[in-house]
Scaffold this motif. Structure first.
Motif, PDB file in Angstrom:
ATOM      1  N   THR A 225       0.855  -1.179   0.000  1.00 27.20           N
ATOM      2  CA  THR A 225       0.000   0.000   0.000  1.00 27.20           C
ATOM      3  C   THR A 225       0.889   1.226   0.000  1.00 27.20           C
ATOM      4  O   THR A 225       1.848   1.294   0.767  1.00 27.20           O
ATOM      5  CB  THR A 225      -0.903   0.016   1.255  1.00 27.20           C
ATOM      6  N   ILE A 226       0.567   2.180  -0.852  1.00 25.61           N
ATOM      7  CA  ILE A 226       1.307   3.441  -0.880  1.00 25.61           C
ATOM      8  C   ILE A 226       0.361   4.521  -0.368  1.00 25.61           C
ATOM      9  O   ILE A 226      -0.783   4.622  -0.826  1.00 25.61           O
ATOM     10  CB  ILE A 226       1.813   3.764  -2.292  1.00 25.61           C
ATOM     11  N   GLN A 227       0.860   5.297   0.589  1.00 24.10           N
ATOM     12  CA  GLN A 227       0.052   6.360   1.181  1.00 24.10           C
ATOM     13  C   GLN A 227       0.711   7.718   0.943  1.00 24.10           C
ATOM     14  O   GLN A 227       1.917   7.806   0.742  1.00 24.10           O
ATOM     15  CB  GLN A 227      -0.094   6.131   2.689  1.00 24.10           C
ATOM     16  N   ASN A 228      -0.095   8.766   1.007  1.00 27.16           N
ATOM     17  CA  ASN A 228       0.449  10.116   0.889  1.00 27.16           C
ATOM     18  C   ASN A 228       0.905  10.606   2.270  1.00 27.16           C
ATOM     19  O   ASN A 228       0.848   9.865   3.253  1.00 27.16           O
ATOM     20  CB  ASN A 228      -0.562  11.078   0.236  1.00 27.16           C
ATOM     21  N   GLU A 229       1.300  11.853   2.355  1.00 30.68           N
ATOM     22  CA  GLU A 229       1.814  12.412   3.619  1.00 30.68           C
ATOM     23  C   GLU A 229       0.751  12.472   4.721  1.00 30.68           C
ATOM     24  O   GLU A 229       1.072  12.563   5.901  1.00 30.68           O
ATOM     25  CB  GLU A 229       2.451  13.790   3.413  1.00 30.68           C
ATOM     26  N   ASN A 230      -0.535  12.394   4.354  1.00 25.27           N
ATOM     27  CA  ASN A 230      -1.628  12.382   5.339  1.00 25.27           C
ATOM     28  C   ASN A 230      -2.095  10.967   5.661  1.00 25.27           C
ATOM     29  O   ASN A 230      -3.173  10.781   6.219  1.00 25.27           O
ATOM     30  CB  ASN A 230      -2.816  13.207   4.825  1.00 25.27           C
ATOM     31  N   PHE A 231      -1.317   9.981   5.258  1.00 20.81           N
ATOM     32  CA  PHE A 231      -1.609   8.562   5.475  1.00 20.81           C
ATOM     33  C   PHE A 231      -2.885   8.097   4.785  1.00 20.81           C
ATOM     34  O   PHE A 231      -3.525   7.151   5.209  1.00 20.81           O
ATOM     35  CB  PHE A 231      -1.640   8.218   6.980  1.00 20.81           C
ATOM     36  N   GLU A 232      -3.260   8.783   3.705  1.00 23.20           N
ATOM     37  CA  GLU A 232      -4.382   8.357   2.894  1.00 23.20           C
ATOM     38  C   GLU A 232      -3.841   7.437   1.797  1.00 23.20           C
ATOM     39  O   GLU A 232      -2.786   7.702   1.222  1.00 23.20           O
ATOM     40  CB  GLU A 232      -5.083   9.556   2.259  1.00 23.20           C
ATOM     41  N   THR A 233      -4.557   6.374   1.512  1.00 23.02           N
ATOM     42  CA  THR A 233      -4.100   5.412   0.516  1.00 23.02           C
ATOM     43  C   THR A 233      -4.101   6.034  -0.877  1.00 23.02           C
ATOM     44  O   THR A 233      -5.089   6.635  -1.295  1.00 23.02           O
ATOM     45  CB  THR A 233      -4.991   4.156   0.538  1.00 23.02           C
ATOM     46  N   LYS A 234      -2.979   5.880  -1.588  1.00 24.10           N
ATOM     47  CA  LYS A 234      -2.867   6.322  -2.976  1.00 24.10           C
ATOM     48  C   LYS A 234      -3.034   5.141  -3.930  1.00 24.10           C
ATOM     49  O   LYS A 234      -3.608   5.274  -4.990  1.00 24.10           O
ATOM     50  CB  LYS A 234      -1.510   6.979  -3.220  1.00 24.10           C
ATOM     51  N   SER A 235      -2.498   3.982  -3.511  1.00 25.56           N
ATOM     52  CA  SER A 235      -2.617   2.788  -4.351  1.00 25.56           C
ATOM     53  C   SER A 235      -2.415   1.533  -3.509  1.00 25.56           C
ATOM     54  O   SER A 235      -1.815   1.583  -2.438  1.00 25.56           O
ATOM     55  CB  SER A 235      -1.598   2.815  -5.489  1.00 25.56           C
ATOM     56  N   GLU A 236      -2.958   0.441  -4.016  1.00 26.37           N
ATOM     57  CA  GLU A 236      -2.766  -0.870  -3.397  1.00 26.37           C
ATOM     58  C   GLU A 236      -2.467  -1.858  -4.506  1.00 26.37           C
ATOM     59  O   GLU A 236      -3.008  -1.754  -5.605  1.00 26.37           O
ATOM     60  CB  GLU A 236      -4.029  -1.329  -2.653  1.00 26.37           C
ATOM     61  N   ASN A 237      -1.607  -2.810  -4.197  1.00 24.67           N
ATOM     62  CA  ASN A 237      -1.183  -3.823  -5.152  1.00 24.67           C
ATOM     63  C   ASN A 237      -1.062  -5.153  -4.434  1.00 24.67           C
ATOM     64  O   ASN A 237      -0.491  -5.204  -3.345  1.00 24.67           O
ATOM     65  CB  ASN A 237       0.196  -3.453  -5.694  1.00 24.67           C
ATOM     66  N   THR A 238      -1.536  -6.218  -5.037  1.00 21.64           N
ATOM     67  CA  THR A 238      -1.357  -7.549  -4.485  1.00 21.64           C
ATOM     68  C   THR A 238      -0.772  -8.435  -5.570  1.00 21.64           C
ATOM     69  O   THR A 238      -1.337  -8.542  -6.665  1.00 21.64           O
ATOM     70  CB  THR A 238      -2.699  -8.134  -3.997  1.00 21.64           C
ATOM     71  N   GLU A 239       0.389  -9.045  -5.276  1.00 18.97           N
ATOM     72  CA  GLU A 239       1.022  -9.991  -6.193  1.00 18.97           C
ATOM     73  C   GLU A 239       0.801 -11.391  -5.652  1.00 18.97           C
ATOM     74  O   GLU A 239       1.097 -11.670  -4.495  1.00 18.97           O
ATOM     75  CB  GLU A 239       2.525  -9.736  -6.289  1.00 18.97           C
ATOM     76  N   ILE A 240       0.289 -12.266  -6.510  1.00 24.23           N
ATOM     77  CA  ILE A 240       0.011 -13.637  -6.116  1.00 24.23           C
ATOM     78  C   ILE A 240       0.832 -14.551  -7.017  1.00 24.23           C
ATOM     79  O   ILE A 240       0.642 -14.562  -8.243  1.00 24.23           O
ATOM     80  CB  ILE A 240      -1.499 -13.947  -6.264  1.00 24.23           C
ATOM     81  N   LEU A 241       1.764 -15.290  -6.422  1.00 24.44           N
ATOM     82  CA  LEU A 241       2.573 -16.230  -7.195  1.00 24.44           C
ATOM     83  C   LEU A 241       1.846 -17.564  -7.233  1.00 24.44           C
ATOM     84  O   LEU A 241       1.434 -18.097  -6.200  1.00 24.44           O
ATOM     85  CB  LEU A 241       3.959 -16.381  -6.574  1.00 24.44           C
ATOM     86  N   ILE A 242       1.697 -18.106  -8.443  1.00 22.76           N
ATOM     87  CA  ILE A 242       0.922 -19.325  -8.666  1.00 22.76           C
ATOM     88  C   ILE A 242       1.827 -20.338  -9.358  1.00 22.76           C
ATOM     89  O   ILE A 242       2.566 -19.993 -10.282  1.00 22.76           O
ATOM     90  CB  ILE A 242      -0.303 -19.029  -9.561  1.00 22.76           C
ATOM     91  N   GLU A 243       1.733 -21.589  -8.922  1.00 21.48           N
ATOM     92  CA  GLU A 243       2.505 -22.651  -9.557  1.00 21.48           C
ATOM     93  C   GLU A 243       1.547 -23.694 -10.106  1.00 21.48           C
ATOM     94  O   GLU A 243       0.667 -24.179  -9.402  1.00 21.48           O
ATOM     95  CB  GLU A 243       3.450 -23.294  -8.550  1.00 21.48           C
ATOM     96  N   ALA A 244       1.719 -24.030 -11.391  1.00 20.97           N
ATOM     97  CA  ALA A 244       0.886 -25.050 -12.023  1.00 20.97           C
ATOM     98  C   ALA A 244       1.684 -25.730 -13.124  1.00 20.97           C
ATOM     99  O   ALA A 244       2.342 -25.068 -13.926  1.00 20.97           O
ATOM    100  CB  ALA A 244      -0.374 -24.429 -12.605  1.00 20.97           C
ATOM    101  N   ASN A 245       1.627 -27.039 -13.145  1.00 19.00           N
ATOM    102  CA  ASN A 245       2.318 -27.825 -14.180  1.00 19.00           C
ATOM    103  C   ASN A 245       3.787 -27.431 -14.317  1.00 19.00           C
ATOM    104  O   ASN A 245       4.287 -27.231 -15.407  1.00 19.00           O
ATOM    105  CB  ASN A 245       1.620 -27.683 -15.535  1.00 19.00           C
ATOM    106  N   SER A 246       4.477 -27.307 -13.194  1.00 23.07           N
ATOM    107  CA  SER A 246       5.896 -26.947 -13.100  1.00 23.07           C
ATOM    108  C   SER A 246       6.221 -25.583 -13.706  1.00 23.07           C
ATOM    109  O   SER A 246       7.377 -25.244 -13.889  1.00 23.07           O
ATOM    110  CB  SER A 246       6.785 -28.021 -13.719  1.00 23.07           C
TER     111      SER A 246
END
Length: 169
Positions: free
Chosen positions: A118-139
């Motif tokens: 989560t990236i916030q500004n100087e007032n601790f308000e959220t500017k952006s959120e990102n979720t990375e999910i690593l997935i494994e299938a069939n090697s």
């Protein structure tokens, strides 16, 4: 897992190559080739298949518009590596954040590693959120990224985009 990912990316068959995905889809894809200069194993042309949509099977909120792109670099054709980018434009911030939370919650279960930021500004308000999910299938390892960026409060024409990126390298 593949069934859920296929739904997320509008029933594209993620086990096939980009050309086949675009041809078999009910969406009307436009094929664009961005020309580049090849330097040994890097550079070269990039194939991009682009389509628009207004309905999504996993999104409950109203969508203003959406765009999906299947991207493959010339050097990745042999290894069948590609990425799919999906941008969904919502009417308001609440819908965008609600859909972000719902999607991340349902797809985190599929991953063997999840990283959120989560990236916030100087007032601790959220500017952006990102979720990375690593997935494994069939090697093969894949990565699903779900994120959004909030426009500045003083911006007149605010746009609320949810970005979804699937990479199979």
């Amino acid at each position: 897992m593949n069934e859920q990912l296929n739904k997320l990316f509008l029933d594209l068959d993620l086990t096939s190559n980009p050309q086949t995905m675009a041809n078999r889809s009910s969406l009307k894809f436009e094929h664009i080739v961005r020309r580049g200069i090849s330097w040994g194993n890097t550079g070269g042309n990039i194939n991009n298949f682009v389509a628009s949509f207004v309905k999504h099977p996993l999104i409950q909120s109203r969508i203003k518009e959406g765009q999906i792109s299947i991207i493959q670099k010339e050097e990745d054709v042999q290894s069948s590596n590609f990425s799919i980018n999906e941008r969904i434009l919502f009417k308001n911030e609440e819908d965008m954040i609600s859909e972000y939370r719902q999607l991340t919650e349902s797809f985190e279960k599929l991953g063997y590693r999840v990283k959120s930021s989560t990236i916030q500004n100087e007032n601790f308000e959220t500017k952006s959120e990102n979720t990375e999910i690593l997935i494994e299938a069939n090697s093969k390892k894949s990565k699903l990224t779900i994120g959004y960026y909030l426009p500045p409060k003083d911006e007149n024409e605010k746009q609320y985009f949810l970005a979804l990126v699937f990479t199979n390298h």
